[in-house]
Design a protein around this motif. Structure first.
Motif, mmCIF file in Angstrom:
data_model
loop_
_atom_site.group_PDB
_atom_site.id
_atom_site.type_symbol
_atom_site.label_atom_id
_atom_site.label_comp_id
_atom_site.label_asym_id
_atom_site.label_seq_id
_atom_site.Cartn_x
_atom_site.Cartn_y
_atom_site.Cartn_z
ATOM 1 N N ILE A 17 -21.649 45.174 6.453
ATOM 2 C CA ILE A 17 -22.982 44.795 5.992
ATOM 3 C C ILE A 17 -23.503 45.803 4.951
ATOM 4 C CG2 ILE A 17 -23.589 43.502 8.077
ATOM 5 C CD1 ILE A 17 -25.213 45.966 8.999
ATOM 6 N N LYS A 18 -24.364 45.326 4.086
ATOM 7 C CA LYS A 18 -24.912 46.147 3.005
ATOM 8 C C LYS A 18 -25.597 47.407 3.537
ATOM 9 C CE LYS A 18 -27.792 45.709 -1.121
ATOM 10 N NZ LYS A 18 -28.635 44.795 -1.912
ATOM 11 N N TRP A 63 -24.778 49.226 6.079
ATOM 12 C CA TRP A 63 -23.764 50.252 6.351
ATOM 13 C C TRP A 63 -23.214 50.804 5.042
ATOM 14 C CZ3 TRP A 63 -19.850 49.604 10.871
ATOM 15 C CH2 TRP A 63 -20.545 49.620 12.083
ATOM 16 N N SER A 85 -33.096 42.797 7.906
ATOM 17 C CA SER A 85 -32.225 41.629 8.041
ATOM 18 C C SER A 85 -31.515 41.278 6.741
ATOM 19 C CB SER A 85 -33.019 40.426 8.552
ATOM 20 O OG SER A 85 -34.055 40.092 7.647
ATOM 21 N N TYR A 132 -30.309 43.248 4.662
ATOM 22 C CA TYR A 132 -29.215 44.206 4.484
ATOM 23 C C TYR A 132 -28.218 44.117 5.637
ATOM 24 C CZ TYR A 132 -31.000 46.737 0.431
ATOM 25 O OH TYR A 132 -31.393 47.089 -0.828
ATOM 26 N N ALA A 133 -28.452 43.148 6.539
ATOM 27 C CA ALA A 133 -27.590 42.990 7.710
ATOM 28 C C ALA A 133 -27.034 41.571 7.729
ATOM 29 C CB ALA A 133 -28.359 43.321 8.988
ATOM 30 N N TYR A 134 -27.460 40.779 8.706
ATOM 31 C CA TYR A 134 -26.905 39.433 8.901
ATOM 32 C C TYR A 134 -27.861 38.325 8.526
ATOM 33 C CZ TYR A 134 -23.590 42.225 11.536
ATOM 34 O OH TYR A 134 -22.676 43.176 11.899
#
Length: 118
Positions: free
Chosen positions: A89-90, A92, A111, A113-115
């Protein structure tokens, strides 16, 4: 929001991964819950899901308990990946590249930057 980092313990301060480097990460993913507050690092609840075989060895009381994590490398071994190149994910990709070797931190990731939104 992107990524917010709270350092738990500092690393060596010199060895920081560059885009494309392979990193080894031990992690626990928790849901964000604004109502939990900063003292709990905004960790929300998620109920434990068991497989059929696991149900045979769990008590009803244990099944009704909840945990804050949705994923963890603990018990599976550290996670290895290339960082900064879109394999994770972005949040990380951006957060891990700011950490030095041995550092422990809480990355609060929005969210987008995640899922995505639930």
């Amino acid at each position: 929001m992107g990524v917010d980092k709270k350092i738990i313990s500092t690393g060596n301060g010199t060895d920081v991964p560059k885009v494309g480097d392979e990193v080894t990460i031990e992690y626990t993913g928790n849901l964000y819950d604004e109502s939990k507050g900063a003292a709990a690092d905004f960790r929300g609840k998620q109920y434990v899901i068991y497989t059929r075989s696991q149900l045979k060895s769990k008590s009803v009381a244990k099944l009704q308990s909840s945990v804050t994590r949705f994923d963890s490398s603990k018990g599976r071994g550290p996670f290895k990946t290339q960082i900064g190149v879109g394999k994770v994910i972005k949040g990380w990709d951006e957060g891990v590249t700011t950490m030095s070797l041995g550092e422990k931190a809480i990355l609060t990731i929005s969210s987008d930057y995640a899922y995505g939104e639930r």
